[in-house]
Design a protein around this motif. Structure first.
Motif, PDB file in Angstrom:
ATOM      1  N   PHE A  23       0.968  -1.213   0.124  1.00 48.05           N
ATOM      2  CA  PHE A  23       0.149   0.161  -0.011  1.00 48.05           C
ATOM      3  C   PHE A  23       0.936   1.126   0.005  1.00 48.05           C
ATOM      4  O   PHE A  23       0.584   2.184  -0.356  1.00 48.05           O
ATOM      5  N   THR A  24       2.070   1.370   0.603  1.00 50.37           N
ATOM      6  CA  THR A  24       3.050   2.289   0.699  1.00 50.37           C
ATOM      7  C   THR A  24       4.334   1.908   0.256  1.00 50.37           C
ATOM      8  O   THR A  24       4.737   0.749   0.144  1.00 50.37           O
ATOM      9  N   ALA A  25       5.253   2.807  -0.203  1.00 48.93           N
ATOM     10  CA  ALA A  25       6.518   2.461  -0.424  1.00 48.93           C
ATOM     11  C   ALA A  25       7.360   1.816   0.793  1.00 48.93           C
ATOM     12  O   ALA A  25       8.130   0.704   0.615  1.00 48.93           O
ATOM     13  N   GLU A  26       6.903   2.116   1.884  1.00 47.89           N
ATOM     14  CA  GLU A  26       7.653   1.527   3.022  1.00 47.89           C
ATOM     15  C   GLU A  26       7.076   0.239   3.555  1.00 47.89           C
ATOM     16  O   GLU A  26       7.674  -0.726   3.983  1.00 47.89           O
ATOM     17  N   GLY A  27       5.493  -0.087   3.225  1.00 49.00           N
ATOM     18  CA  GLY A  27       5.006  -1.225   3.564  1.00 49.00           C
ATOM     19  C   GLY A  27       4.944  -1.511   4.982  1.00 49.00           C
ATOM     20  O   GLY A  27       5.200  -2.799   5.394  1.00 49.00           O
ATOM     21  N   THR A  28       4.723  -0.576   5.562  1.00 46.74           N
ATOM     22  CA  THR A  28       4.436  -0.612   7.192  1.00 46.74           C
ATOM     23  C   THR A  28       2.948  -0.240   7.695  1.00 46.74           C
ATOM     24  O   THR A  28       2.398   0.464   6.964  1.00 46.74           O
ATOM     25  N   PHE A  29       2.685  -0.574   8.836  1.00 54.11           N
ATOM     26  CA  PHE A  29       1.520  -0.169   9.599  1.00 54.11           C
ATOM     27  C   PHE A  29       1.618   1.175   9.589  1.00 54.11           C
ATOM     28  O   PHE A  29       0.450   2.144   9.265  1.00 54.11           O
ATOM     29  N   ARG A  70      -2.513   1.722  16.456  1.00 57.89           N
ATOM     30  CA  ARG A  70      -2.655   3.173  16.102  1.00 57.89           C
ATOM     31  C   ARG A  70      -3.423   3.063  14.656  1.00 57.89           C
ATOM     32  O   ARG A  70      -4.138   4.074  14.368  1.00 57.89           O
ATOM     33  N   LEU A  71      -3.013   2.145  13.555  1.00 54.14           N
ATOM     34  CA  LEU A  71      -3.966   2.098  12.372  1.00 54.14           C
ATOM     35  C   LEU A  71      -5.228   2.167  12.598  1.00 54.14           C
ATOM     36  O   LEU A  71      -6.088   2.835  11.953  1.00 54.14           O
ATOM     37  N   ILE A  72      -5.624   1.220  13.314  1.00 59.17           N
ATOM     38  CA  ILE A  72      -7.217   1.110  13.521  1.00 59.17           C
ATOM     39  C   ILE A  72      -7.639   1.964  14.251  1.00 59.17           C
ATOM     40  O   ILE A  72      -8.750   2.663  13.867  1.00 59.17           O
ATOM     41  N   ALA A  73      -7.095   2.674  15.308  1.00 65.03           N
ATOM     42  CA  ALA A  73      -7.477   4.032  15.905  1.00 65.03           C
ATOM     43  C   ALA A  73      -7.799   5.028  15.142  1.00 65.03           C
ATOM     44  O   ALA A  73      -8.714   5.943  15.229  1.00 65.03           O
ATOM     45  N   THR A  74      -6.587   5.298  14.231  1.00 65.64           N
ATOM     46  CA  THR A  74      -6.709   6.721  13.397  1.00 65.64           C
ATOM     47  C   THR A  74      -7.686   6.362  12.335  1.00 65.64           C
ATOM     48  O   THR A  74      -8.587   7.398  12.087  1.00 65.64           O
ATOM     49  N   GLY A 105       5.425  -3.787  11.269  1.00 71.23           N
ATOM     50  CA  GLY A 105       5.475  -2.975  12.338  1.00 71.23           C
ATOM     51  C   GLY A 105       4.966  -3.865  13.606  1.00 71.23           C
ATOM     52  O   GLY A 105       5.086  -5.079  13.550  1.00 71.23           O
ATOM     53  N   SER A 106       5.074  -2.959  14.630  1.00 77.34           N
ATOM     54  CA  SER A 106       4.524  -3.617  16.057  1.00 77.34           C
ATOM     55  C   SER A 106       3.162  -3.851  16.222  1.00 77.34           C
ATOM     56  O   SER A 106       2.371  -3.012  15.405  1.00 77.34           O
ATOM     57  N   PRO A 107       2.665  -4.395  17.270  1.00 81.85           N
ATOM     58  CA  PRO A 107       1.187  -4.552  17.494  1.00 81.85           C
ATOM     59  C   PRO A 107       0.782  -3.313  17.949  1.00 81.85           C
ATOM     60  O   PRO A 107      -0.457  -2.747  17.481  1.00 81.85           O
ATOM     61  N   LEU A 131       1.173 -17.969  12.343  1.00 78.52           N
ATOM     62  CA  LEU A 131       0.913 -17.543  13.824  1.00 78.52           C
ATOM     63  C   LEU A 131      -0.179 -16.780  13.580  1.00 78.52           C
ATOM     64  O   LEU A 131      -0.400 -15.592  13.208  1.00 78.52           O
ATOM     65  N   VAL A 132      -1.576 -17.160  13.964  1.00 78.01           N
ATOM     66  CA  VAL A 132      -2.748 -16.576  13.406  1.00 78.01           C
ATOM     67  C   VAL A 132      -3.148 -15.385  14.279  1.00 78.01           C
ATOM     68  O   VAL A 132      -3.648 -14.388  13.798  1.00 78.01           O
ATOM     69  N   ARG A 133      -2.424 -15.263  15.442  1.00 74.93           N
ATOM     70  CA  ARG A 133      -2.763 -13.993  16.490  1.00 74.93           C
ATOM     71  C   ARG A 133      -1.617 -13.085  16.417  1.00 74.93           C
ATOM     72  O   ARG A 133      -1.547 -11.900  17.156  1.00 74.93           O
ATOM     73  N   ALA A 134      -0.557 -13.243  15.935  1.00 76.95           N
ATOM     74  CA  ALA A 134       0.770 -12.339  15.811  1.00 76.95           C
ATOM     75  C   ALA A 134       0.832 -11.519  14.540  1.00 76.95           C
ATOM     76  O   ALA A 134       0.782 -11.961  13.347  1.00 76.95           O
TER      77      ALA A 134
END
Length: 460
Positions: A6-12, A66-70, A59-61, A50-53
């Motif tokens: 989705f982005t050049a960086e490919g991170t959350f 933060r993505l979801i909250a934003t 990026g980190s959990p 790893l279904v829940r990781a």
């Protein structure tokens, strides 16, 4: 949305920074392709182990939270594509220490998961609930639920929906399935909607003329199939077919029980060269199909880049651990695509980093038509919010009514308690026998005179 491309960086974090742009267009929900940890750096995500990781390279959990909250602060829901029907082959050690987690029933991705066992059901139930509670997601798209077999007519899935509905998460939770069987039973028992590949497949055949592979089901009368999809939602509803009897009547479901798309990662990526629909059919047809998708009463879903007419390919890519595994992927992919009639000349290596990088749709220099496409998308989504959504809320009062005006043109009426939607749609030939709509609120060309055009009217 695929986080890695989705982005050049490919991170959350990088995806989070772009969310306000989507909200400004009028997007109301983001469906994220699977992010469960998988082997290697890059991949589609459907080979998670790893279904829940959350996949560490993204990026980190907390970055995902933060993505979801934003997104939610900007008025958008976030749904996660959750894979519970198989595990990926790379880095999956579960068969070694818990062989009874699997059974001998084959699936397209290896041994089936033993959903008949209560402990297996508990494992996936806790995984799903964990994503909802720990990340505050707004729901799921459940991948290929036809392969989630518990021997009890999918009691596991029905129980999961019931348990989610029984809890107060402080927000609505939306449950969407992918189910190639075209059956309505899950949508009748706790699930909201299903990916409607019938719409995509009929439209694809009608506009491209391609009939290989699974498109062969729609080869006989694709425009007739489109009429049926606009009338009832699905095309296959249990009528005999040379290949198989598929589906059951679903016209009684609300229009929002059908998630329609003109293209998805599946349909683009499962081609030898990953061409998008715009590349295959050209702008005049693609713009009209885009408008029809958004202004019909079904739930419209766009694939990243589609909102601004990007023609960047989306390829299949993965990152196997060694050369033997890479060669196995290359051979398997080639055999699959050759078997359904694709020309493999010049096909990118699916195990290469180049295939991954080439699939990032938002190049720094957008095409000349990108802003015009964004304006079209913005206009369409504003109309949907102002006109279609109130009608949907008032309630469906009958099936769609389709009048054919020549072989490739339609007049459609969808009735609701508060009014109706009328659409005049030309998809390759003008509707020469139709009268123009009385007072269309949206118009792209003249459907009575042009091969590709659409008019839409909303009546109270």
């Amino acid at each position: 949305m695929h986080i890695g491309t989705f982005t050049a960086e490919g991170t959350f974090a990088a995806a989070t920074a772009r969310l306000p742009e989507l909200a400004a267009l009028g997007i109301t929900a983001v469906e994220i392709m699977p992010v469960g940890q998988f082997g290697g750096h890059h991949g589609w995500g459907y080979d998670g182990v790893l279904v829940r990781a959350a996949h560490a390279p993204y990026g980190s959990p907390d970055d995902l939270r933060r993505l979801i909250a934003t997104a939610q602060r900007h008025g958008m829901m976030v749904l996660l594509d959750l894979v519970m029907n198989h595990f990926g082959p790379f880095g999956n050690f579960l068969p070694g220490y818990a062989p009874d987690f699997f059974n001998q029933r084959p699936t397209p991705w290896g041994d089936g998961i033993a959903f008949e066992r209560p402990e297996v059901q508990s494992f996936f139930r806790e995984a799903a609930l964990g994503w909802l509670t720990e990340y505050r997601l707004d729901g799921f798209r459940l991948d290929a639920v036809h392969q989630i077999r518990d021997g009890q007519e999918q009691k596991f899935l029905r129980d999961l929906a019931r348990e989610i509905r029984a809890q107060d998460f402080g927000r609505p939770i939306h449950l969407i399935t992918e189910d190639e069987r075209n059956l309505p039973h899950l949508r009748e028992q706790g699930f909201d909607a299903e990916w409607n590949d019938d719409w995509h497949n009929a439209l694809h055949v009608a506009q491209t003329g391609e009939t290989q592979g699974y498109y062969s089901r729609f080869a006989r009368d694709p425009f007739g199939d489109l009429a049926l999809a606009m009338t009832r939602g699905q095309v296959d509803e249990g009528a005999p077919h040379p290949e198989e009897v598929r589906g059951a009547p679903a016209g009684h479901l609300p229009w929002t029980a059908f998630v329609n798309a003109n293209q998805t990662h599946d349909q683009i990526g499962n081609r030898a060269h990953g061409e998008r629909l715009l590349t295959l059919i050209g702008e005049p047809s693609a713009r009209v199909c885009h408008a029809a998708l958004v202004l019909m009463p079904f739930l419209p879903m766009l694939y990243m880049g589609e909102e601004e007419g990007r023609d960047t390919p989306f390829l299949f890519f993965c990152d196997p651990p060694d050369e033997d595994a890479r060669e196995a992927v290359r051979k398997g992919r080639s055999a699959e695509l050759r078997g359904i009639g694709y020309d493999l000349e010049g096909m990118p290596d699916p195990t290469s980093a180049e295939a991954f990088e080439a699939s990032k749709p938002y190049a720094p220099d957008p095409p000349a038509h990108a802003e015009a496409w964004r304006e079209l998308t913005r206009e369409l989504l504003a109309l949907r919010a102002a006109q279609v959504v109130p009608l949907l809320r008032s309630g469906k009062t009958g099936l769609g009514e389709v009048t054919r005006h020549g072989p490739k043109a339609f007049e459609i009426r969808w009735p609701f308690a508060a009014g109706e939607i009328r659409m005049l749609l030309a998809l390759g030939a003008p509707a020469i026998s139709a009268a123009p709509l009385a007072a269309p609120q949206f118009r792209l060309g003249d459907p009575t005179a042009e091969a590709f055009a659409i008019e839409v009217e909303f009546r109270a």
